[in-house]
Design a protein around this motif. Sequence first.
Motif, PDB file in Angstrom:
ATOM      1  N   PRO A  19       0.826  -1.218   0.000  1.00  0.00           N
ATOM      2  CA  PRO A  19       0.000   0.000   0.000  1.00  0.00           C
ATOM      3  C   PRO A  19       0.857   1.263   0.000  1.00  0.00           C
ATOM      4  N   ALA A  20       0.477   2.219  -0.808  1.00  0.00           N
ATOM      5  CA  ALA A  20       1.202   3.495  -0.872  1.00  0.00           C
ATOM      6  C   ALA A  20       0.893   4.324   0.363  1.00  0.00           C
ATOM      7  N   PRO A  21       1.853   5.111   0.858  1.00  0.00           N
ATOM      8  CA  PRO A  21       1.620   5.957   2.034  1.00  0.00           C
ATOM      9  C   PRO A  21       0.664   7.091   1.693  1.00  0.00           C
ATOM     10  N   GLN A  22      -0.119   7.491   2.680  1.00  0.00           N
ATOM     11  CA  GLN A  22      -1.105   8.543   2.466  1.00  0.00           C
ATOM     12  C   GLN A  22      -0.638   9.917   2.932  1.00  0.00           C
ATOM     13  N   GLY A  23       0.475   9.972   3.647  1.00  0.00           N
ATOM     14  CA  GLY A  23       0.919  11.265   4.164  1.00  0.00           C
ATOM     15  C   GLY A  23       0.067  11.667   5.349  1.00  0.00           C
ATOM     16  N   GLY A  24      -0.206  12.957   5.463  1.00  0.00           N
ATOM     17  CA  GLY A  24      -0.998  13.447   6.580  1.00  0.00           C
ATOM     18  C   GLY A  24      -0.404  14.708   7.164  1.00  0.00           C
ATOM     19  N   ASP A  25      -0.992  15.177   8.250  1.00  0.00           N
ATOM     20  CA  ASP A  25      -0.558  16.417   8.883  1.00  0.00           C
ATOM     21  C   ASP A  25       0.888  16.290   9.361  1.00  0.00           C
ATOM     22  N   GLY A  26       1.739  17.224   8.952  1.00  0.00           N
ATOM     23  CA  GLY A  26       3.139  17.222   9.381  1.00  0.00           C
ATOM     24  C   GLY A  26       3.997  16.196   8.670  1.00  0.00           C
ATOM     25  N   MET A  27       3.450  15.575   7.628  1.00  0.00           N
ATOM     26  CA  MET A  27       4.178  14.537   6.903  1.00  0.00           C
ATOM     27  C   MET A  27       4.421  14.962   5.456  1.00  0.00           C
ATOM     28  N   THR A  28       5.548  14.546   4.934  1.00  0.00           N
ATOM     29  CA  THR A  28       5.881  14.773   3.525  1.00  0.00           C
ATOM     30  C   THR A  28       6.014  13.429   2.832  1.00  0.00           C
ATOM     31  N   VAL A  29       5.365  13.283   1.690  1.00  0.00           N
ATOM     32  CA  VAL A  29       5.507  12.060   0.898  1.00  0.00           C
ATOM     33  C   VAL A  29       6.587  12.299  -0.152  1.00  0.00           C
ATOM     34  N   VAL A  30       7.587  11.407  -0.158  1.00  0.00           N
ATOM     35  CA  VAL A  30       8.730  11.529  -1.065  1.00  0.00           C
ATOM     36  C   VAL A  30       8.675  10.422  -2.105  1.00  0.00           C
ATOM     37  N   ARG A  31       8.904  10.799  -3.367  1.00  0.00           N
ATOM     38  CA  ARG A  31       9.097   9.783  -4.406  1.00  0.00           C
ATOM     39  C   ARG A  31      10.576   9.417  -4.378  1.00  0.00           C
ATOM     40  N   VAL A  32      10.856   8.199  -3.960  1.00  0.00           N
ATOM     41  CA  VAL A  32      12.232   7.773  -3.701  1.00  0.00           C
ATOM     42  C   VAL A  32      12.989   7.523  -5.007  1.00  0.00           C
ATOM     43  N   THR A  33      14.208   8.066  -5.071  1.00  0.00           N
ATOM     44  CA  THR A  33      15.069   7.839  -6.243  1.00  0.00           C
ATOM     45  C   THR A  33      16.299   7.010  -5.893  1.00  0.00           C
ATOM     46  N   ALA A  34      16.648   6.926  -4.607  1.00  0.00           N
ATOM     47  CA  ALA A  34      17.812   6.140  -4.196  1.00  0.00           C
ATOM     48  C   ALA A  34      17.738   5.882  -2.696  1.00  0.00           C
ATOM     49  N   ALA A  35      18.062   4.644  -2.288  1.00  0.00           N
ATOM     50  CA  ALA A  35      18.019   4.284  -0.868  1.00  0.00           C
ATOM     51  C   ALA A  35      19.127   3.273  -0.578  1.00  0.00           C
ATOM     52  N   PRO A  36      20.027   3.564   0.362  1.00  0.00           N
ATOM     53  CA  PRO A  36      21.127   2.641   0.650  1.00  0.00           C
ATOM     54  C   PRO A  36      20.685   1.498   1.552  1.00  0.00           C
ATOM     55  N   VAL A  37      21.319   0.354   1.378  1.00  0.00           N
ATOM     56  CA  VAL A  37      21.110  -0.787   2.269  1.00  0.00           C
ATOM     57  C   VAL A  37      22.287  -0.796   3.245  1.00  0.00           C
ATOM     58  N   VAL A  38      22.016  -0.525   4.520  1.00  0.00           N
ATOM     59  CA  VAL A  38      23.088  -0.370   5.501  1.00  0.00           C
ATOM     60  C   VAL A  38      22.916  -1.380   6.641  1.00  0.00           C
ATOM     61  N   PRO A  39      23.994  -1.639   7.399  1.00  0.00           N
ATOM     62  CA  PRO A  39      23.908  -2.614   8.499  1.00  0.00           C
ATOM     63  C   PRO A  39      22.779  -2.336   9.484  1.00  0.00           C
ATOM     64  N   LEU A  40      22.471  -1.055   9.739  1.00  0.00           N
ATOM     65  CA  LEU A  40      21.402  -0.743  10.673  1.00  0.00           C
ATOM     66  C   LEU A  40      20.060  -1.274  10.185  1.00  0.00           C
ATOM     67  N   ASP A  41      19.834  -1.251   8.880  1.00  0.00           N
ATOM     68  CA  ASP A  41      18.585  -1.793   8.332  1.00  0.00           C
ATOM     69  C   ASP A  41      18.470  -3.277   8.648  1.00  0.00           C
ATOM     70  N   LEU A  42      19.579  -4.006   8.480  1.00  0.00           N
ATOM     71  CA  LEU A  42      19.578  -5.440   8.761  1.00  0.00           C
ATOM     72  C   LEU A  42      19.399  -5.705  10.250  1.00  0.00           C
TER      73      LEU A  42
END
Length: 321
Positions: A19-42
């Motif tokens: 499901p796509a995010p809906q955003g909301g008050d105080g939120m920004t919806v970003v169209r992602v162009t790049a995202a790193p995979v880092v140890p913290l994610d794992l």
Amino acid sequence: MKAAVLHAPGRAPVFGEHPAPQGGDGMTVVRVTAAPVVPLDLLCASGTSYFGVPRTPYVPGGQGVGTVESSATFERGTRVWFFATAGMKPGDGSFAELCAVPDADIVPIVADVPDPLAAALGLSGVAAWMALTWRARLAAAERVLVLGGGGAVGQTGIGAARVLGAARVVALARPASVPRARAAGADVVVTLDTGDVDALASSLAVHGPYDVILDPVFGVAASAAARELAAGGRLVNLGGASGDTAEFSSASLRSKSAAVLGYTNNALSAEQRRDAVASVLDHAAAGRIRIDFEECRLADAEATWSRVAAGTAGARCVLVP
């Protein structure tokens, strides 16, 4: 939308519909162009971190780069870097076509850097920059040793130390990572080819002593490096890639009035994080801070995640939708 979705803790995320995010008050919806995979994610996805077991299914990814899709604060189309708490708190992250982020965790990008490079630097650049400036209080003409010099934090730390006026930057790196540490700008690279603390300390002593040691690895490397601290030297630890324990000599620390300091990005305010991102990307745009990275398709997120988990990825992997 398309996303890499984690269905169970400890497993790799699977590419598919979400499901796509809906955003909301105080939120920004970003169209992602790049995202790193880092140890913290794992770590967050493992269910064994101090954040607890994540609620699944969710989209991993604690940071990314993209353009504003909808927001009451930022103009549509604004290019941004963003921080997400996926895996730390309920909610989805950056391994998707769209991501909803609190306005406070959005940083507009002014520097002329490609999106994948900005994403590859991200929080690793923040950690290296703030550990050297805020925690170590690195002064011009001081001598710096960067442990794990071929890793993401190490590479950015080498460049940051040079930008901040270090007189000499020495890096310690595993054999396969030596070229990355050299490319990042280290004056000297010492090869980590032994697990013997005495032998490693002797190799580091040739180029020491060191006023500041940037340590994202801990373990044997930190034990050896701490012996070569200069009077008033500071070792700043910001990770345990080589182990959760290290041994330090009380006599050595006391005789030099040296300090061992801890660092975490979680201690930063949103303003500190914004300023650090801006500084790192400005210097990256000028070629003063560099990092080796690999672009990977979001559709291949499962295989990419598995390579990072196995330690076979080498360069920083950046997912591109």
